[in-house]
Write an enzyme that holds these catalytic residues in place. Structure first.
Site, PDB file in Angstrom:
ATOM      1  N   ARG A   1       1.803  -2.267 -21.628  1.00  0.00           N
ATOM      2  CA  ARG A   1       1.963  -3.688 -21.337  1.00  0.00           C
ATOM      3  C   ARG A   1       0.753  -4.225 -20.574  1.00  0.00           C
ATOM      4  NH1 ARG A   1       4.945  -4.370 -17.701  1.00  0.00           N
ATOM      5  NH2 ARG A   1       5.480  -2.240 -17.100  1.00  0.00           N
TER       6      ARG A   1
ATOM      7  N   LYS B   1      10.242  -6.499 -23.618  1.00  0.00           N
ATOM      8  CA  LYS B   1      10.215  -6.807 -22.195  1.00  0.00           C
ATOM      9  C   LYS B   1      10.174  -8.308 -21.929  1.00  0.00           C
ATOM     10  CE  LYS B   1      10.641  -2.773 -20.352  1.00  0.00           C
ATOM     11  NZ  LYS B   1      11.957  -2.407 -19.777  1.00  0.00           N
TER      12      LYS B   1
ATOM     13  N   HIS C   1      17.313  -2.839 -14.730  1.00  0.00           N
ATOM     14  CA  HIS C   1      16.356  -1.964 -15.422  1.00  0.00           C
ATOM     15  C   HIS C   1      16.863  -0.540 -15.218  1.00  0.00           C
ATOM     16  CE1 HIS C   1      12.012  -0.325 -15.892  1.00  0.00           C
ATOM     17  NE2 HIS C   1      12.608  -0.437 -17.067  1.00  0.00           N
TER      18      HIS C   1
ATOM     19  N   SER D   1       9.079   4.364 -14.598  1.00  0.00           N
ATOM     20  CA  SER D   1       8.589   5.303 -15.597  1.00  0.00           C
ATOM     21  C   SER D   1       8.305   6.671 -14.987  1.00  0.00           C
ATOM     22  CB  SER D   1       7.306   4.745 -16.222  1.00  0.00           C
ATOM     23  OG  SER D   1       6.801   5.620 -17.191  1.00  0.00           O
TER      24      SER D   1
ATOM     25  N   LYS E   1      14.822   8.611 -16.100  1.00  0.00           N
ATOM     26  CA  LYS E   1      15.872   7.666 -16.476  1.00  0.00           C
ATOM     27  C   LYS E   1      16.481   7.992 -17.834  1.00  0.00           C
ATOM     28  CE  LYS E   1      14.209   3.540 -16.561  1.00  0.00           C
ATOM     29  NZ  LYS E   1      14.109   2.915 -17.884  1.00  0.00           N
ATOM     30  N   THR E   2      15.633   8.191 -18.842  1.00  0.00           N
ATOM     31  CA  THR E   2      16.118   8.487 -20.190  1.00  0.00           C
ATOM     32  C   THR E   2      16.675   9.903 -20.279  1.00  0.00           C
ATOM     33  OG1 THR E   2      14.546   6.947 -21.191  1.00  0.00           O
ATOM     34  CG2 THR E   2      15.452   8.642 -22.615  1.00  0.00           C
TER      35      THR E   2
ATOM     36  N   ASP F   1      17.735   1.760 -21.147  1.00  0.00           N
ATOM     37  CA  ASP F   1      16.714   0.998 -20.425  1.00  0.00           C
ATOM     38  C   ASP F   1      17.167  -0.307 -19.784  1.00  0.00           C
ATOM     39  OD1 ASP F   1      13.979   0.860 -19.599  1.00  0.00           O
ATOM     40  OD2 ASP F   1      13.624  -0.671 -21.104  1.00  0.00           O
TER      41      ASP F   1
ATOM     42  N   ARG G   1       5.117   6.865 -27.572  1.00  0.00           N
ATOM     43  CA  ARG G   1       6.540   6.490 -27.597  1.00  0.00           C
ATOM     44  C   ARG G   1       7.104   6.506 -29.010  1.00  0.00           C
ATOM     45  NH1 ARG G   1       8.875   3.979 -23.054  1.00  0.00           N
ATOM     46  NH2 ARG G   1       7.426   3.611 -21.335  1.00  0.00           N
TER      47      ARG G   1
END
Length: 532
Positions: free
Chosen positions: A60, A200, A219, A239, A243-244, A258, A324
């Site tokens: 981003r 996003k 988030h 990141s 989390k995932t 997410d 990704r």
């Protein structure tokens, strides 16, 4: 509408979009893959995955993101965190983009965000690249085919990677721009092929709209006990914190990885897919995510592969460490079919502490939870950026500052109120280093993290003995069967106890310095919970 049916070309004209070449409306996955390959946007990989590069931008561009400064949002936008663009500059940018689009082919996807129908947001996404249409079709949610006949978008996104903005003319910073106009309900994205900007920008939009409805945008990833949505857990994290990975547990149902909302009705996924990191992806540790990289229509971004065998190299970060894959949620076998969960019973805040100071898990009071939520702490480590030679703290408020259009306290107070109302238990989980800082210590064993997290979620961790941490004031379990007790007291894992004390004092000071910016805006209970 004509005879009860929407004329899509007429709807595009409402946003001034006319004179295009061929416009492809709501193509399904095979057709989008076919168009993307035909146009040379990428290559068909093993299993039918679509392999592509995002070019110059492999992540981003937060410094190129703007909100149009109008009277309707003047007093509610957190301007210190959101660069302003004038309405006149936006209008010039919009007009110049539309002129650039003349005669070119575009792909339109009519989609929505929000699994809860009460809080659904209908969005039309107009993309120059076929694979961007495929990406956003995975990441947002798809209306039933019958709904498309009468679909009228609340917001429109126009994404044109081939258009270069003029900073002097368009009031932006560089040739790249992402800008939101709340009055015109329009988002413009230019000069970046990084597909994550699409999703996003919708998340940023929801982060502005939902708090006014009493909905907490988060988030976070989320899961619930199999067959029991009432037992829901959410996992906040920046990141690299897990989390995932930690939410994709085989013994729990995945709601999403997410972005979620927490309303008076419970929790719900904003999205319909996942956007997982693939660097160093391990088929044994994360078999289902790994398998998606070889499934039809999965978008594989910026991964190096053998041009003859099409074998993906999961360890090669020569293009970017931010490799990704994007895929629909139903590619994960234990994913929720509804995207809905109950009110979170457990709220987990993930951090990757490269200083080696924080324990692997700690229980937080509601006030402490708001403190750590507003802090949003994790670490950069040596090698992640040029010039970084020792661990550096990163404080990203609400675990997602780039996507927060309102002041952080708006989200913090809303989260604190929901935690108090529904009696959620809050935990801080450190997936970073132990036994020393990065370079000396070792990464927290994933087996221990999973065991502690499982005990927190099933309630058994709540019944063990806890100690009060001298540095941060939260409660830390002293023992759990199957977990090395030394891990639970980080100071004991360091050979040099004085060095630990110095490192802990340093980190405490960083927390305190960062939190000073929020003190004028928070309640006394959170001030009392602040680390000094």
């Amino acid at each position: 509408m004509m005879n009860g049916r929407v004329n899509p070309a007429q709807e595009l004209a409402h946003q001034g979009i006319t004179g295009l070449g061929h416009v492809y409306y709501n193509l399904i996955e095979p057709a989008l893959v076919e168009q993307a390959v035909k146009r040379g946007e990428g290559k068909l990989g093993k299993g039918g995955a679509f392999l592509c590069s995002t070019g110059q931008f492999t992540g981003r561009s937060p410094k190129d993101k703007f909100v149009v400064h109008t009277a309707s949002v003047e007093k509610t936008i957190w301007w210190e965190n959101n660069a302003a663009m004038s309405p006149a500059a936006f209008d010039l940018l919009h007009a110049d983009m539309l002129a650039h689009m003349q005669g070119r082919d575009y792909f339109v996807q009519d989609l929505y965000a929000g699994a809860d129908p009460v809080h659904r947001l209908d969005v039309r996404v107009v993309t120059e690249l076929a694979w961007h249409g495929l990406f956003i079709r995975h990441l947002l949610r798809r209306p039933a085919r019958g709904e498309l006949d009468s679909f009228v978008p609340e917001w429109t996104i126009i994404n044109c990677p081939s258009f270069k903005a003029d900073p002097a003319r368009h009031g932006c910073r560089t040739e790249t721009v992402i800008t939101l106009n709340f009055d015109k309900k329009l988002i413009l994205i230019a000069n970046t092929a990084y597909a994550g900007e699409n999703k996003k920008s919708v998340f940023t939009l929801l982060n502005y709209l939902l708090p006014e409805k009493g909905v907490m945008p988060m988030h976070c990833s989320a899961n619930h006990a199999i067959g029991n949505p009432v037992d829901t857990a959410v996992f906040f994290g920046l990141s690299g914190t897990g989390k995932t990975t930690l939410s994709a547990s085989p013994d729990r149902t995945l709601i999403g990885d997410d972005e979620h909302g927490w309303s008076d009705r419970g929790s719900f996924n904003f999205e319909g897919g996942c956007y997982a990191k693939t660097i160093n992806l391990n088929p044994e540790a994360e078999p289902e995510i790994f398998a998606t990289t070889h499934r039809f229509a999965t978008v594989v971004e910026n991964m190096v592969y053998d041009p003859e065998t099409l074998e993906l190299d999961f360890d090669d970060d020569s293009l970017t460490a931010n490799t990704r894959c994007a895929y629909p949620l139903d590619y994960i076998s234990n994913a929720s079919a509804t995207g809905l969960g109950g009110h979170p019973k457990n709220v987990i805040m993930l951090t990757c502490d490269a200083f080696g100071v924080l324990p692997p898990i700690a229980r937080l009071s509601p006030a402490q939870a708001m403190y750590h939520f507003l802090s949003g702490f994790t670490s950069k480590v040596a090698g992640t950026e040029r010039g970084v030679t020792e661990p550096q703290p990163t404080f990203s408020t609400c675990f997602g500052a780039p996507f927060m259009p309102r002041r952080p306290e708006v989200y913090g107070k809303l989260l604190q109120a929901k935690i108090a109302k529904h009696g959620a238990t809050c935990w801080l989980v450190n997936t970073g280093w132990t036994g020393g800082a990065y370079g000396t210590g070792k990464r927290m064993p994933i087996k221990a993290t999973r065991a502690l997290l499982a005990a927190a979620l099933d309630g058994s961790l709540g019944s063990v003995e806890f100690r009060r941490d001298a540095n941060f004031g939260f409660d830390v379990p002293t023992a759990l069967p199957g977990v090395d007790a030394a891990l639970l007291n980080p100071r004991e894992t360091w050979a040099d106890k004085a060095a630990y004390d110095a490192q802990a004092a340093k980190l405490v000071g960083m927390f305190a310095d960062n939190f000073g910016q929020y003190v004028p805006f928070i309640d006394d209970d959170v001030k009392a919970a602040a680390i000094r």
